[in-house]
Scaffold this motif. Sequence first.
Motif, PDB file in Angstrom:
ATOM      1  N   TYR A   2       0.842  -1.195   0.000  1.00  0.00           N
ATOM      2  CA  TYR A   2       0.000   0.000   0.000  1.00  0.00           C
ATOM      3  C   TYR A   2       0.872   1.237   0.000  1.00  0.00           C
ATOM      4  O   TYR A   2       1.870   1.314   0.713  1.00  0.00           O
ATOM      5  CB  TYR A   2      -0.896   0.011   1.241  1.00  0.00           C
ATOM      6  N   SER A   3       0.518   2.203  -0.803  1.00  0.00           N
ATOM      7  CA  SER A   3       1.229   3.477  -0.813  1.00  0.00           C
ATOM      8  C   SER A   3       0.208   4.595  -0.687  1.00  0.00           C
ATOM      9  O   SER A   3      -0.755   4.648  -1.460  1.00  0.00           O
ATOM     10  CB  SER A   3       2.024   3.645  -2.112  1.00  0.00           C
ATOM     11  N   GLU A   5       0.522   7.554  -1.527  1.00  0.00           N
ATOM     12  CA  GLU A   5       0.609   8.490  -2.642  1.00  0.00           C
ATOM     13  C   GLU A   5      -0.241   8.075  -3.832  1.00  0.00           C
ATOM     14  O   GLU A   5      -0.534   8.891  -4.703  1.00  0.00           O
ATOM     15  CB  GLU A   5       2.071   8.638  -3.106  1.00  0.00           C
ATOM     16  N   LEU A   6      -0.622   6.815  -3.904  1.00  0.00           N
ATOM     17  CA  LEU A   6      -1.347   6.320  -5.066  1.00  0.00           C
ATOM     18  C   LEU A   6      -2.825   6.683  -5.004  1.00  0.00           C
ATOM     19  O   LEU A   6      -3.463   6.541  -3.965  1.00  0.00           O
ATOM     20  CB  LEU A   6      -1.222   4.798  -5.174  1.00  0.00           C
ATOM     21  N   MET A   7      -3.350   7.149  -6.120  1.00  0.00           N
ATOM     22  CA  MET A   7      -4.786   7.350  -6.259  1.00  0.00           C
ATOM     23  C   MET A   7      -5.299   6.243  -7.171  1.00  0.00           C
ATOM     24  O   MET A   7      -4.977   6.213  -8.364  1.00  0.00           O
ATOM     25  CB  MET A   7      -5.084   8.732  -6.841  1.00  0.00           C
ATOM     26  N   VAL A   8      -6.038   5.312  -6.606  1.00  0.00           N
ATOM     27  CA  VAL A   8      -6.452   4.113  -7.334  1.00  0.00           C
ATOM     28  C   VAL A   8      -7.922   4.212  -7.705  1.00  0.00           C
ATOM     29  O   VAL A   8      -8.775   4.491  -6.866  1.00  0.00           O
ATOM     30  CB  VAL A   8      -6.208   2.842  -6.491  1.00  0.00           C
ATOM     31  N   ASP A 166       8.498  -1.174 -15.523  1.00  0.00           N
ATOM     32  CA  ASP A 166       7.323  -0.385 -15.145  1.00  0.00           C
ATOM     33  C   ASP A 166       7.738   1.030 -14.762  1.00  0.00           C
ATOM     34  O   ASP A 166       7.038   2.008 -15.077  1.00  0.00           O
ATOM     35  CB  ASP A 166       6.593  -1.041 -13.968  1.00  0.00           C
ATOM     36  N   GLY A 170       6.514   4.428 -16.737  1.00  0.00           N
ATOM     37  CA  GLY A 170       5.904   5.530 -15.990  1.00  0.00           C
ATOM     38  C   GLY A 170       6.688   6.821 -16.132  1.00  0.00           C
ATOM     39  O   GLY A 170       6.107   7.906 -16.256  1.00  0.00           O
ATOM     40  N   THR A 174       5.542  10.355 -17.805  1.00  0.00           N
ATOM     41  CA  THR A 174       5.666  11.628 -17.090  1.00  0.00           C
ATOM     42  C   THR A 174       6.396  12.675 -17.926  1.00  0.00           C
ATOM     43  O   THR A 174       5.961  13.829 -18.044  1.00  0.00           O
ATOM     44  CB  THR A 174       6.423  11.420 -15.764  1.00  0.00           C
TER      45      THR A 174
END
Length: 242
Positions: A2-3, A5-8, A166, A170, A174
């Motif tokens: 789990y992070s 910062e991530l918006m899932v 990955d 990413g 960006t």
Amino acid sequence: CYSPELMVAPVYSAAQFEEANTEEEVGLLVQKMVEEVVSMMPRMHVLVIGPGLGRDLVVMEAVAQIIREGMSRNLSMVLDADALFLLTLEPLRDIFQGYSKVVLTPNIVEYKRLLDANNGDLKRNYEKAIIIKKGRYDAVSSFGEDSRHLVCEEVGGMKRSGGLGDILSGTVGTFIAWNEILSNREEGAEADRMLACWAACCVTKQATKRAFDRNRRGMTAPDVLDDLGDTINAMTGEDSDR
């Protein structure tokens, strides 16, 4: 893991796909998945497809529809991992024919698979695309009339941990987004996706080396993420401004 910062945003349930008994039920699930992703496209600068995707044929069908929707909106896309496998399937080999705002990031095995699926000639279906052939030195190429070839000669780390591809896809996404934002803001500026891809490769390689030098054989992909910010600062000279 789990992070915070991530918006899932969940777009489908594997369990629902497995429980679907009819083509109609599957079709409705695919439609829902496509609609969920497409609803977010107005807020996107770039769409990265592939990491963690898997090869479920129903998911592949939904992704193909998502790609077509992205193309209709002139959205930049980066494809890696299982999204590259999707491009080897017979009905989808020419899906990006004539489309310029797409980047493929194959490793040596994925590159060979793409070549085999296109009878050894990538130019016909990817004439306007950018292809990053990952390796000891990442090669960034385009095949169009203004064909270009850039090589990232940065030395990476000595360990190939799972997830590094990955991180690259990413980072490419960006840098392409930043490049487009800046080109839209500055009068007379033009987006240079090739240069953005090359810069992303260089940053990722150097971040990988930093992470390896610090953690040695214990290095994992999250360690490389921790080094991305400092690597960008060092390579752009921002550290010297502090």
